[in-house]
Design a protein around this motif. Structure first.
Motif, PDB file in Angstrom:
ATOM      1  N   VAL A   1     -22.865 -22.675  12.971  1.00 38.07           N
ATOM      2  CA  VAL A   1     -22.753 -23.549  14.147  1.00 38.07           C
ATOM      3  C   VAL A   1     -24.068 -24.242  14.478  1.00 38.07           C
ATOM      4  N   GLY A   2     -25.179 -23.702  13.986  1.00 43.33           N
ATOM      5  CA  GLY A   2     -26.464 -24.333  14.261  1.00 43.33           C
ATOM      6  C   GLY A   2     -26.728 -25.524  13.375  1.00 43.33           C
ATOM      7  N   ASN A   3     -26.733 -25.293  12.066  1.00 46.57           N
ATOM      8  CA  ASN A   3     -27.061 -26.355  11.121  1.00 46.57           C
ATOM      9  C   ASN A   3     -26.045 -27.491  11.114  1.00 46.57           C
TER      10      ASN A   3
ATOM     11  N   ILE B   1     -30.891 -34.855   1.740  1.00 42.73           N
ATOM     12  CA  ILE B   1     -32.338 -35.021   1.565  1.00 42.73           C
ATOM     13  C   ILE B   1     -32.994 -33.664   1.316  1.00 42.73           C
ATOM     14  N   GLY B   2     -32.566 -32.647   2.061  1.00 34.90           N
ATOM     15  CA  GLY B   2     -33.072 -31.296   1.829  1.00 34.90           C
ATOM     16  C   GLY B   2     -32.725 -30.800   0.437  1.00 34.90           C
ATOM     17  N   TYR B   3     -31.515 -31.132  -0.016  1.00 37.39           N
ATOM     18  CA  TYR B   3     -31.087 -30.769  -1.370  1.00 37.39           C
ATOM     19  C   TYR B   3     -31.995 -31.449  -2.395  1.00 37.39           C
ATOM     20  N   GLY B   4     -32.303 -32.726  -2.130  1.00 42.28           N
ATOM     21  CA  GLY B   4     -33.179 -33.475  -3.030  1.00 42.28           C
ATOM     22  C   GLY B   4     -34.587 -32.910  -3.085  1.00 42.28           C
TER      23      GLY B   4
ATOM     24  N   LEU C   1     -34.551 -30.352  11.157  1.00 39.26           N
ATOM     25  CA  LEU C   1     -35.098 -29.258  10.354  1.00 39.26           C
ATOM     26  C   LEU C   1     -33.991 -28.333   9.845  1.00 39.26           C
ATOM     27  N   MET C   2     -32.977 -28.074  10.697  1.00 39.98           N
ATOM     28  CA  MET C   2     -31.870 -27.218  10.284  1.00 39.98           C
ATOM     29  C   MET C   2     -31.080 -27.847   9.143  1.00 39.98           C
ATOM     30  N   LEU C   3     -30.849 -29.157   9.217  1.00 35.49           N
ATOM     31  CA  LEU C   3     -30.085 -29.832   8.176  1.00 35.49           C
ATOM     32  C   LEU C   3     -30.862 -29.890   6.858  1.00 35.49           C
ATOM     33  N   LEU C   4     -32.168 -30.143   6.946  1.00 35.43           N
ATOM     34  CA  LEU C   4     -32.993 -30.131   5.736  1.00 35.43           C
ATOM     35  C   LEU C   4     -32.992 -28.737   5.097  1.00 35.43           C
ATOM     36  N   THR C   5     -33.107 -27.712   5.935  1.00 33.02           N
ATOM     37  CA  THR C   5     -33.100 -26.328   5.442  1.00 33.02           C
ATOM     38  C   THR C   5     -31.770 -25.985   4.805  1.00 33.02           C
TER      39      THR C   5
ATOM     40  N   LEU D   1     -21.011 -38.376   7.875  1.00 27.88           N
ATOM     41  CA  LEU D   1     -21.970 -38.909   6.911  1.00 27.88           C
ATOM     42  C   LEU D   1     -23.435 -38.646   7.274  1.00 27.88           C
ATOM     43  N   PRO D   2     -23.879 -38.844   8.541  1.00 30.68           N
ATOM     44  CA  PRO D   2     -25.288 -38.558   8.851  1.00 30.68           C
ATOM     45  C   PRO D   2     -25.689 -37.117   8.561  1.00 30.68           C
ATOM     46  N   VAL D   3     -24.764 -36.187   8.806  1.00 30.68           N
ATOM     47  CA  VAL D   3     -25.040 -34.775   8.520  1.00 30.68           C
ATOM     48  C   VAL D   3     -25.215 -34.571   7.022  1.00 30.68           C
TER      49      VAL D   3
END
Length: 295
Positions: free
Chosen positions: A105-107, A21-24, A193-197, A13-15
């Motif tokens: 594997v990064g994001n 949020i990045g999608y938003g 930053l990776m998850l937002l991207t 869920l946190p991921v």
């Protein structure tokens, strides 16, 4: 069983929230420069994260190198099997091999393994991230571009960060406190930053062929299960190593690969975007199963 799935949900869920949020941000047309942020992460965030995390993790150098070797074999395995499959399906190798070879594997991998397996799991995933990133920005660029450019490899900060980390790990040397704290802060930027991207990029992708995307996603998952099983048997991985390897192999296609296809083979950009989007959404469904049964 209910408690187990609750723990898995708490990991995933946190991921999803961060990526959401990045999608938003994309939906609300908030200014967000993927290239600038990607450059910061690859040139500053990743190197400092690698050094700060590995230098303070109680991990044997030989074990870390084993995981790097497993990661290299995994990428090669995806490459060979992907090449054969694309030829059999009569799909263009230059367009689809790079996204088939390289997982995200990064994001997704780093935050998932950190939450599911702790610092040791994240350290093993670092080995996978290093190999995949080096491959993405060398072979991953060369295949769609149709040209060989060793300059990218020689100028990658990640390679020098890994070398510095291995020296620190093997000698038991610690960074000076101010530098260590600075690297902790800078490296800490990477995952959010990776998850937002990731979320922002997924919102901007345009799908062309859903059927082809589903076919490639199914192919990628089959290859992932086979490659992970073979590598676990070959290296004799158990415990955290085994879990990290499984999760890394199950990661969806890397968003970064879309940029190369869109640049060099734009006519296949929507097809690759569809594959990346469907594989990412499928992984969200697959991860809880993998975490609760296989890991």
């Amino acid at each position: 069983m209910e408690h187990l799935f609750l723990n898995v949900f708490n990991v995933v869920l946190p991921v999803l929230i961060c990526a959401g949020i990045g999608y938003g941000l994309a939906l609300t047309k908030t200014p967000f420069d993927n290239k600038v942020i990607g450059g910061i992460v690859s040139k500053v965030g990743y190197p400092t994260l690698i050094i700060s995390h590995l230098a303070t993790t109680n991990l044997d150098v030989s074990t870390f190198l084993d995981m790097m070797s497993a990661a290299a074999l995994a990428v090669a395995g995806f490459g060979v099997l992907g090449f054969v499959a694309l030829k059999m399906l009569r799909l263009p190798v230059r367009a689809f091999l790079t996204p088939l070879m390289h997982g995200n594997v990064g994001n997704i991998g780093l935050p998932i393994t950190l939450l599911a397996l702790g610092d040791a799991g994240m350290a093993y995933t670092m080995a996978f991230v290093v190999v995949v990133l080096i491959s993405i920005f060398t072979v991953g660029m060369w295949i769609p571009a149709g040209e060989f450019s060793p300059k990218k490899l020689a100028t990658s900060p990640i390679i020098y960060a890994v070398a510095a980390s291995l020296i620190l790990m093997s000698t038991g040397t610690s960074l000076p406190q101010p530098i260590a704290k600075s690297f902790d802060i800078l490296g800490g930027l990477s995952i959010p930053l990776m998850l937002l991207t990731l979320g922002h990029t997924l919102a901007m992708l345009k799908i062309s062929s859903l059927g082809r995307a589903v076919l490639l996603t199914g192919l990628h998952l089959l290859m992932a299960v086979g490659i992970a099983s073979a590598l676990i048997w070959f290296f004799g991985f158990t415990g955290t190593e085994r879990g990290a390897l499984i999760l890394c192999c199950l990661m969806p296609s890397s968003v970064a690969t879309y940029l190369f296809i869109d640049q060099h083979l734009p006519e296949y950009g929507p097809d690759v975007a569809g594959f990346i989007l469907v594989s990412t959404l499928t992984t969200i469904l697959v991860l809880p199963v993998a975490l609760s049964i296989w890991v």
